[in-house]
Motif scaffolding. Structure first.
Motif, PDB file in Angstrom:
ATOM      1  N   ILE A  60       0.844  -1.101   0.027  1.00 22.82           N
ATOM      2  CA  ILE A  60       0.014   0.263  -0.129  1.00 22.82           C
ATOM      3  C   ILE A  60       0.987   1.211   0.042  1.00 22.82           C
ATOM      4  CG2 ILE A  60      -1.648   1.129   1.178  1.00 22.82           C
ATOM      5  CD1 ILE A  60      -2.483  -1.374   2.551  1.00 22.82           C
ATOM      6  N   GLU A  61       0.811   2.049  -1.050  1.00 23.15           N
ATOM      7  CA  GLU A  61       1.677   3.048  -1.245  1.00 23.15           C
ATOM      8  C   GLU A  61       3.214   2.821  -1.084  1.00 23.15           C
ATOM      9  OE1 GLU A  61       0.391   6.444   1.055  1.00 23.15           O
ATOM     10  OE2 GLU A  61      -1.711   6.439   0.372  1.00 23.15           O
ATOM     11  N   ASP A  62       3.584   3.227  -0.167  1.00 22.08           N
ATOM     12  CA  ASP A  62       5.373   2.844   0.025  1.00 22.08           C
ATOM     13  C   ASP A  62       5.544   2.084   1.226  1.00 22.08           C
ATOM     14  OD1 ASP A  62       4.411   4.724   2.211  1.00 22.08           O
ATOM     15  OD2 ASP A  62       6.101   5.826   1.780  1.00 22.08           O
ATOM     16  N   ALA A  63       4.629   1.256   1.718  1.00 23.56           N
ATOM     17  CA  ALA A  63       4.727   0.199   2.702  1.00 23.56           C
ATOM     18  C   ALA A  63       4.277  -1.100   2.545  1.00 23.56           C
ATOM     19  CB  ALA A  63       4.116   0.551   3.934  1.00 23.56           C
ATOM     20  N   ARG A  64       4.964  -2.219   2.764  1.00 28.34           N
ATOM     21  CA  ARG A  64       4.601  -3.595   2.825  1.00 28.34           C
ATOM     22  C   ARG A  64       3.950  -4.030   4.034  1.00 28.34           C
ATOM     23  NH1 ARG A  64       9.191  -6.657   0.120  1.00 28.34           N
ATOM     24  NH2 ARG A  64      10.436  -5.111   1.503  1.00 28.34           N
ATOM     25  N   LEU A  65       2.754  -4.860   3.870  1.00 32.46           N
ATOM     26  CA  LEU A  65       2.411  -5.303   5.159  1.00 32.46           C
ATOM     27  C   LEU A  65       1.979  -6.647   5.092  1.00 32.46           C
ATOM     28  CD1 LEU A  65      -0.677  -2.663   5.365  1.00 32.46           C
ATOM     29  CD2 LEU A  65       1.632  -2.545   6.476  1.00 32.46           C
ATOM     30  N   VAL A  66       2.370  -7.212   6.026  1.00 34.38           N
ATOM     31  CA  VAL A  66       2.160  -8.881   6.294  1.00 34.38           C
ATOM     32  C   VAL A  66       1.040  -8.855   7.148  1.00 34.38           C
ATOM     33  CG1 VAL A  66       3.346 -10.988   7.124  1.00 34.38           C
ATOM     34  CG2 VAL A  66       4.817  -9.120   6.228  1.00 34.38           C
ATOM     35  N   LEU A  67       0.053  -9.691   6.485  1.00 35.63           N
ATOM     36  CA  LEU A  67      -1.377  -9.730   7.268  1.00 35.63           C
ATOM     37  C   LEU A  67      -1.494 -11.153   7.420  1.00 35.63           C
ATOM     38  CD1 LEU A  67      -3.282  -7.335   4.832  1.00 35.63           C
ATOM     39  CD2 LEU A  67      -2.418  -6.731   7.091  1.00 35.63           C
ATOM     40  N   GLY A  68      -1.859 -11.481   8.383  1.00 35.17           N
ATOM     41  CA  GLY A  68      -2.688 -12.742   9.051  1.00 35.17           C
ATOM     42  C   GLY A  68      -4.226 -12.847   8.896  1.00 35.17           C
ATOM     43  N   VAL A  69      -4.598 -13.745   7.756  1.00 33.01           N
ATOM     44  CA  VAL A  69      -6.250 -13.554   7.576  1.00 33.01           C
ATOM     45  C   VAL A  69      -6.695 -14.861   7.856  1.00 33.01           C
ATOM     46  CG1 VAL A  69      -7.644 -13.432   5.266  1.00 33.01           C
ATOM     47  CG2 VAL A  69      -5.437 -11.932   5.314  1.00 33.01           C
ATOM     48  N   THR A  70      -7.812 -14.862   8.789  1.00 29.06           N
ATOM     49  CA  THR A  70      -8.493 -16.161   8.687  1.00 29.06           C
ATOM     50  C   THR A  70      -9.985 -15.722   8.444  1.00 29.06           C
ATOM     51  OG1 THR A  70      -9.368 -15.087  11.048  1.00 29.06           O
ATOM     52  CG2 THR A  70      -7.538 -16.459  11.050  1.00 29.06           C
ATOM     53  N   ALA A  71     -10.949 -16.595   8.733  1.00 29.86           N
ATOM     54  CA  ALA A  71     -12.220 -16.646   8.183  1.00 29.86           C
ATOM     55  C   ALA A  71     -12.872 -15.266   8.873  1.00 29.86           C
ATOM     56  CB  ALA A  71     -13.066 -17.747   8.336  1.00 29.86           C
ATOM     57  N   SER A  72     -12.546 -14.995  10.058  1.00 30.67           N
ATOM     58  CA  SER A  72     -13.277 -13.966  10.772  1.00 30.67           C
ATOM     59  C   SER A  72     -12.487 -12.811  11.042  1.00 30.67           C
ATOM     60  CB  SER A  72     -13.539 -14.583  12.387  1.00 30.67           C
ATOM     61  OG  SER A  72     -12.359 -14.724  13.081  1.00 30.67           O
ATOM     62  N   GLN A  73     -10.992 -12.563  10.950  1.00 28.91           N
ATOM     63  CA  GLN A  73     -10.687 -11.318  11.115  1.00 28.91           C
ATOM     64  C   GLN A  73      -9.330 -11.425  10.249  1.00 28.91           C
ATOM     65  OE1 GLN A  73      -9.545 -11.338  15.151  1.00 28.91           O
ATOM     66  NE2 GLN A  73      -7.736 -12.700  14.735  1.00 28.91           N
ATOM     67  N   ILE A  74      -8.790 -10.118  10.148  1.00 34.27           N
ATOM     68  CA  ILE A  74      -7.500  -9.617   9.468  1.00 34.27           C
ATOM     69  C   ILE A  74      -6.555  -9.092  10.381  1.00 34.27           C
ATOM     70  CG2 ILE A  74      -6.081  -8.555   7.692  1.00 34.27           C
ATOM     71  CD1 ILE A  74      -8.954  -8.745   6.150  1.00 34.27           C
ATOM     72  N   THR A  75      -5.272  -9.575  10.714  1.00 36.17           N
ATOM     73  CA  THR A  75      -4.530  -9.202  11.786  1.00 36.17           C
ATOM     74  C   THR A  75      -3.431  -8.590  11.058  1.00 36.17           C
ATOM     75  OG1 THR A  75      -5.333 -10.675  13.464  1.00 36.17           O
ATOM     76  CG2 THR A  75      -3.353  -9.645  13.957  1.00 36.17           C
ATOM     77  N   LEU A  76      -2.735  -7.550  11.282  1.00 41.50           N
ATOM     78  CA  LEU A  76      -1.557  -6.952  10.942  1.00 41.50           C
ATOM     79  C   LEU A  76      -0.326  -7.655  11.750  1.00 41.50           C
ATOM     80  CD1 LEU A  76       0.275  -4.856   9.209  1.00 41.50           C
ATOM     81  CD2 LEU A  76      -0.105  -3.424  11.153  1.00 41.50           C
ATOM     82  N   LEU A  77       0.584  -8.416  10.811  1.00 38.02           N
ATOM     83  CA  LEU A  77       1.549  -9.337  11.664  1.00 38.02           C
ATOM     84  C   LEU A  77       2.880  -8.390  11.798  1.00 38.02           C
ATOM     85  CD1 LEU A  77       1.003 -12.549  10.180  1.00 38.02           C
ATOM     86  CD2 LEU A  77       0.228 -11.768  12.396  1.00 38.02           C
ATOM     87  N   HIS A  78       3.093  -7.711  10.474  1.00 38.87           N
ATOM     88  CA  HIS A  78       4.377  -6.955  10.518  1.00 38.87           C
ATOM     89  C   HIS A  78       4.360  -6.050   9.538  1.00 38.87           C
ATOM     90  CE1 HIS A  78       8.704  -6.285  11.129  1.00 38.87           C
ATOM     91  NE2 HIS A  78       9.002  -6.455  10.176  1.00 38.87           N
TER      92      HIS A  78
END
Length: 111
Positions: A60-78
């Motif tokens: 997203i723009e100038d950052a890369r996000l590591v996301l944990g995705v499950t059926a019920s939520q999305i969590t920012l990991l790093h």
């Protein structure tokens, strides 16, 4: 015009409109038609962790996000810094693999 010809005309128009809608749906599902001009979010890679969970790297723009995705939520990991300007975006990029693996390793060690 007779009643029969009017009915045939209406049925033909409904069939043609349905055919156009079906072709548009197929084009969107196949990725042939882009919805929107500029995409603000690019998915760089995804790794499945199980039946309903996976880790995804998005840019997203100038950052890369590591996301944990499950059926019920999305969590920012790093959060990673911007990718190199000459680096190829996408799962085939060799420059993204070591930093993704390192970030995932750090996150898993914290837990």
């Amino acid at each position: 015009m007779t009643e029969e010809s009017v009915l045939r005309l209406i049925i033909s128009l409904i069939f043609i409109v349905g055919l156009i809608l079906a072709c548009a749906w197929i084009a969107r599902r196949a990725g042939w038609a882009q919805t929107g001009g500029h995409r603000a979010v690019k998915v760089l890679g995804t790794q499945s962790l199980g039946a309903r969970a996976h880790v995804t790297v998005v840019e997203i723009e100038d950052a890369r996000l590591v996301l944990g995705v499950t059926a019920s939520q999305i969590t920012l990991l790093h959060t990673l810094g911007p990718s190199a300007p000459g680096a190829m975006a996408g799962p085939q990029a060799a420059t993204d693999t070591p930093s993704f693996a390192a970030a995932l390793g750090k996150v898993l060690k914290r837990r």
